[in-house]
Design an enzyme around this catalytic site. Structure first.
Site, short mmCIF file in Angstrom:
data_model
loop_
_atom_site.label_atom_id
_atom_site.label_comp_id
_atom_site.label_asym_id
_atom_site.label_seq_id
_atom_site.Cartn_x
_atom_site.Cartn_y
_atom_site.Cartn_z
N CYS A 1 0.93 -1.21 0.07
CA CYS A 1 -0.09 -0.14 -0.01
C CYS A 1 0.94 1.30 0.06
CB CYS A 1 -1.00 0.23 1.09
SG CYS A 1 -2.23 -1.35 1.18
N ARG B 1 3.28 0.08 -5.35
CA ARG B 1 3.11 -0.70 -3.98
C ARG B 1 1.73 -1.28 -3.89
NH1 ARG B 1 6.77 1.84 -0.29
NH2 ARG B 1 5.52 1.16 1.55
N TRP C 1 -2.97 -2.61 -1.74
CA TRP C 1 -2.56 -3.98 -1.83
C TRP C 1 -3.37 -4.82 -0.99
CZ3 TRP C 1 -0.38 -8.12 0.94
CH2 TRP C 1 -0.03 -9.28 0.02
N ASN D 1 -1.18 1.97 5.74
CA ASN D 1 -0.36 0.91 4.99
C ASN D 1 0.23 -0.10 6.41
OD1 ASN D 1 1.85 -0.65 4.07
ND2 ASN D 1 3.21 0.92 4.05
N GLY D 2 -0.06 -1.50 6.09
CA GLY D 2 0.51 -2.20 7.29
C GLY D 2 -0.57 -3.18 7.75
N GLU E 1 14.62 -19.07 -10.42
CA GLU E 1 14.58 -17.77 -10.63
C GLU E 1 13.79 -17.55 -12.10
OE1 GLU E 1 14.25 -15.00 -9.57
OE2 GLU E 1 14.48 -13.56 -11.21
N LYS F 1 9.74 -16.12 -12.52
CA LYS F 1 9.54 -15.16 -13.45
C LYS F 1 8.17 -15.51 -14.16
CE LYS F 1 11.82 -12.90 -11.87
NZ LYS F 1 12.06 -12.17 -11.08
N GLU G 1 4.75 -15.60 -12.15
CA GLU G 1 4.51 -14.25 -11.88
C GLU G 1 3.70 -13.62 -12.83
OE1 GLU G 1 7.97 -12.09 -10.39
OE2 GLU G 1 6.92 -10.41 -9.42
N HIS H 1 13.11 -38.47 -7.22
CA HIS H 1 12.91 -38.38 -5.83
C HIS H 1 11.47 -38.15 -5.66
CE1 HIS H 1 17.12 -39.72 -4.37
NE2 HIS H 1 17.14 -38.69 -4.90
N LYS I 1 5.00 -4.17 -6.16
CA LYS I 1 6.56 -4.05 -6.29
C LYS I 1 7.29 -4.30 -4.96
CE LYS I 1 10.03 -3.60 -8.56
NZ LYS I 1 10.94 -4.87 -9.33
O1 M6R Z 1 11.97 -5.43 -3.07
P1 M6R Z 1 12.77 -6.93 -2.78
O2 M6R Z 1 13.81 -7.37 -3.42
O3 M6R Z 1 12.92 -7.00 -1.40
O4 M6R Z 1 11.57 -7.75 -3.05
C1 M6R Z 1 11.57 -9.23 -2.71
C2 M6R Z 1 10.31 -9.92 -3.41
O5 M6R Z 1 9.21 -9.49 -3.27
C3 M6R Z 1 10.63 -9.75 -5.12
O6 M6R Z 1 12.00 -10.25 -5.41
C4 M6R Z 1 9.73 -10.55 -5.98
O7 M6R Z 1 9.85 -11.87 -5.86
C5 M6R Z 1 9.78 -10.13 -7.18
N1 M6R Z 1 8.61 -9.43 -7.70
C6 M6R Z 1 9.99 -11.26 -8.15
O8 M6R Z 1 9.99 -10.88 -9.70
#
Ligand code: M6R
Length: 609
Positions: free
Chosen positions: A2, A28, A73, A99-100, A482, A486, A489, A505, A604
């Site tokens: 947020c 945010r 959010w 926010n929180g 990773e 991606k 997400e 396994h 983000k």
């Molecule tokens: O701002 P941060 O690097 O601490 O964020 C951590 C994760 O929320 C962030 O890397 C998230 O996994 C990404 N959206 C992945 O692409």
């Protein structure tokens, strides 16, 4: 998460200032947006589900005397107009943005309802409005001071009251909140992120630890939780208007992926000399003695940043010969019992505001550990709270999906490993290899980017599948995790990442002709073993997409689709491979028509635990 924003002053129409601020904070959260303000003694609220554009479409307001805004959010309560902030008290006298998370909101809600408060939303935040209204007797600051101790959890709040058009009250506890005033003392601005403050030079302060501020035009007074006036240090910040641009790319993500040859060079700039193989970080003042005294290093982070930590741990072990572990921050915070000052903590975060990472870092700090933040946002909470910080220098990353931050993080971690190796006097063959190969990373990424059309073609072929299996070993195991992250997400498809050795396994039971296997092969040490894994997959009819170095000839007869990568040493293979994985995910998401820069349910900056 947020984002909250507020404006009081003469320089701008507070309504427009707030809308501009929310545009900067939308990263945010974008479940809903809302604005509250005061005009001619009336409290006016406008809020709407969805992105800021939806709010702007319905906004008929022209001007406000003071304004606060919010971009949400969702945590408690559905994503809809009603649950959007700002929230009001029963009499519609005051409005708050939050926010929180208020952890005891249920009990507070029951009690306030009993006392006659009329709740209209499903949110935890609404209790704050009713609680403050309950304690209001004409002095807004006092009402907030009385109410805050009843709240358990984390918050940054901003509050306005129809009878006090000349002030905003703000408070923060474990959530970021910056307040800026200009030199002419004609305006004050509050924001969850100081980088969203726009107004030439501003004097900025940050609220923390249940501090409360009374904000008037060009003037801020801060009080501690007992009501004592406190003197806060203000920093001078240049807050220039700089709307992020896609520079002609279709999405921010694509732009950021293509920036990586530059951001990698920037990460190394002024820090690494390829001639001497020496590394210097300006703000890092670790002595050789201190470096030798560390028994282990722990990396903390979430999501992509946590995966960067896993690669960092391998770098440190191989290069600086020190035991190193990477732990997801939200789990690490419960593992501090056996830890003390002999452990060095490295917290990695693009935003520097991730609540899980902050909480974990604080827990380790409390055990006497030295902390280093590796971060892309100067002045973020993480950089302010860590003992030292190293800036990624990657420039703003706008797309929710992290790309250039990841490669900059691992570049910095490789440099840090070399630095620690020097300090600890452990000149290993691995350190020499790493130092020799580092200067070529940017060009290797460039080679991948130039072949983007080939990846687009492969991605199009596989975009209709709903399940993917990602596989790799050693450096390529983390890289495949990773790449799978991606894809999940931004494409909303199921993408599991596994170490090749784990296939037999359990997950091998999943393998079938409708389950493409995406294999990252660029780890020389494990080449034969990953080939065996691929043969096991092939025998069961799964389509295989391989990301492999050009030196790996055997792969041609195994993979259904092959993307070749420049050959490099194992520790540096994650760079080109990760970029290829980013492009693969990007083109699949594009083919599936997803909202690439703002994937559903995400934000983000994740400022709740
Ligand atoms: O701002 P941060 O690097 O601490 O964020 C951590 C994760 O929320 C962030 O890397 C998230 O996994 C990404 N959206 C992945 O692409």
């Amino acid at each position: 998460m947020c984002g909250i924003f507020g404006y009081i002053g003469d320089n701008k129409n507070p309504l427009h200032a707030c809308l501009d601020g929310l545009a900067q904070l939308e990263y945010r959260g974008y479940d809903s947006t809302g604005i509250a303000g005061i005009q001619d003694g009336h409290l006016i609220v406008c809020k709407k589900e969805g992105k800021l554009a939806n709010l702007q479409n319905i906004l008929t307001l022209k001007t406000l005397e003071v304004a606060i805004g919010h971009t949400r959010w969702a945590t408690h309560g559905k994503v809809n107009d009603l649950n959007a902030h700002p929230h009001l008290d029963t009499m519609h006298s005051l409005a708050i943005v939050h926010n929180g998370i208020i952890e005891n909101y249920d009990a507070l809600k029951a009690q306030l309802k009993n006392e006659g408060a009329a709740f209209v939303t499903e949110t935890d935040s609404e209790v704050i409005a009713h609680l403050i209204a309950k304690h209001y007797e004409g002095d807004l600051l006092k009402a907030v001071q009385t109410a805050l101790p009843f709240l358990h959890g984390s918050y940054a709040i901003a509050l306005i009251h129809k009878d006090h058009p000349d002030q905003i009250i703000a408070a923060a506890h474990h959530c970021p909140l910056a307040i800026g005033t200009n030199d002419a003392q004609t305006e004050s601005i509050i924001s969850s992120d100081p980088n969203a403050l726009v107004g030439g030079f501003l004097k900025i302060l940050f609220l923390r630890n249940a501090e409360i501020a009374r904000i008037e035009k060009g003037n801020v007074q801060v009080f501690d939780s007992h009501g004592n006036l406190i003197v806060k240090t203000q920093e001078r910040l240049e807050c220039a208007a700089k709307a992020p641009s896609k520079d002609g790319f279709e999405h921010f993500l694509l732009k950021e992926i293509f920036e990586q040859p530059i951001t990698i060079r920037k990460a190394m700039l002024g820090r690494f000399s390829s001639e001497t193989a020496k590394v210097e970080f300006d703000d890092l003042k670790i002595t050789a003695e201190e470096a030798r005294n560390y028994k282990q290093v722990w990396f903390l982070g979430c999501g992509t940043s946590s995966l960067a930590g896993s690669i960092g741990a391998m770098y440190l072990e191989e290069t600086a010969k020190i035991p190193a572990f990477s732990e997801i921050a939200s789990e690490a915070r419960y593992r501090t019992e056996l830890i003390g000052p002999e452990t060095l903590i490295i917290a990695i975060s693009q935003s520097g505001e991730t609540a899980d990472t902050l909480t974990a870092m604080r827990a380790f700090k409390a055990k006497g550990c030295r902390t280093i933040a590796i971060c892309n946002v100067k002045n973020s909470t993480l950089t302010r709270e860590a003992d030292y910080s190293i800036d990624l220098q990657a420039g703003p990353e706008i797309s929710v999906c992290s790309s250039k931050a990841f490669t900059s993080q691992i570049a910095i971690l490789a440099l840090f490993a070399l630095h620690l190796a020097n300090l600890r006097n452990t000149t290993s063959a691995e350190a020499l290899d790493l130092a020799r190969a580092m200067p070529f990373i940017a060009n290797q990424i460039q080679t991948v980017l130039e072949k983007a059309p080939q990846l687009e073609k492969i991605a199009k072929k596989y975009a209709h599948f709903d399940d993917f299996f990602f596989m790799g070993r050693r450096y390529m195991f983390t890289t495949c995790l990773e790449a799978a992250l991606k894809l999940k997400e931004i494409s909303y498809v199921n993408a599991n990442g596994y170490a090749g050795g784990e296939l037999k396994h359990g997950p091998i039971a999943l393998i079938s002709p409708t389950f493409p296997v995406i294999c990252f092969c660029a780890n020389k040490k494990t080449e034969e073993k990953i080939i065996s894994n691929l043969m096991e997959v092939k025998a069961r009819g799964a389509p295989i997409v391989a990301f492999a170095p050009d030196s790996m000839t055997q792969i041609h007869s195994i993979a259904d689709d092959l993307f070749t990568l420049p050959t490099t040493i194992d520790p540096l293979a994650p760079f080109a491979s990760a970029v290829a994985g980013q492009l693969f995910a990007y083109y699949i998401a594009k083919e599936r028509g997803c909202d690439i820069d703002r994937p559903r349910h995400l934000a983000k900056s994740v400022t709740v635990e």
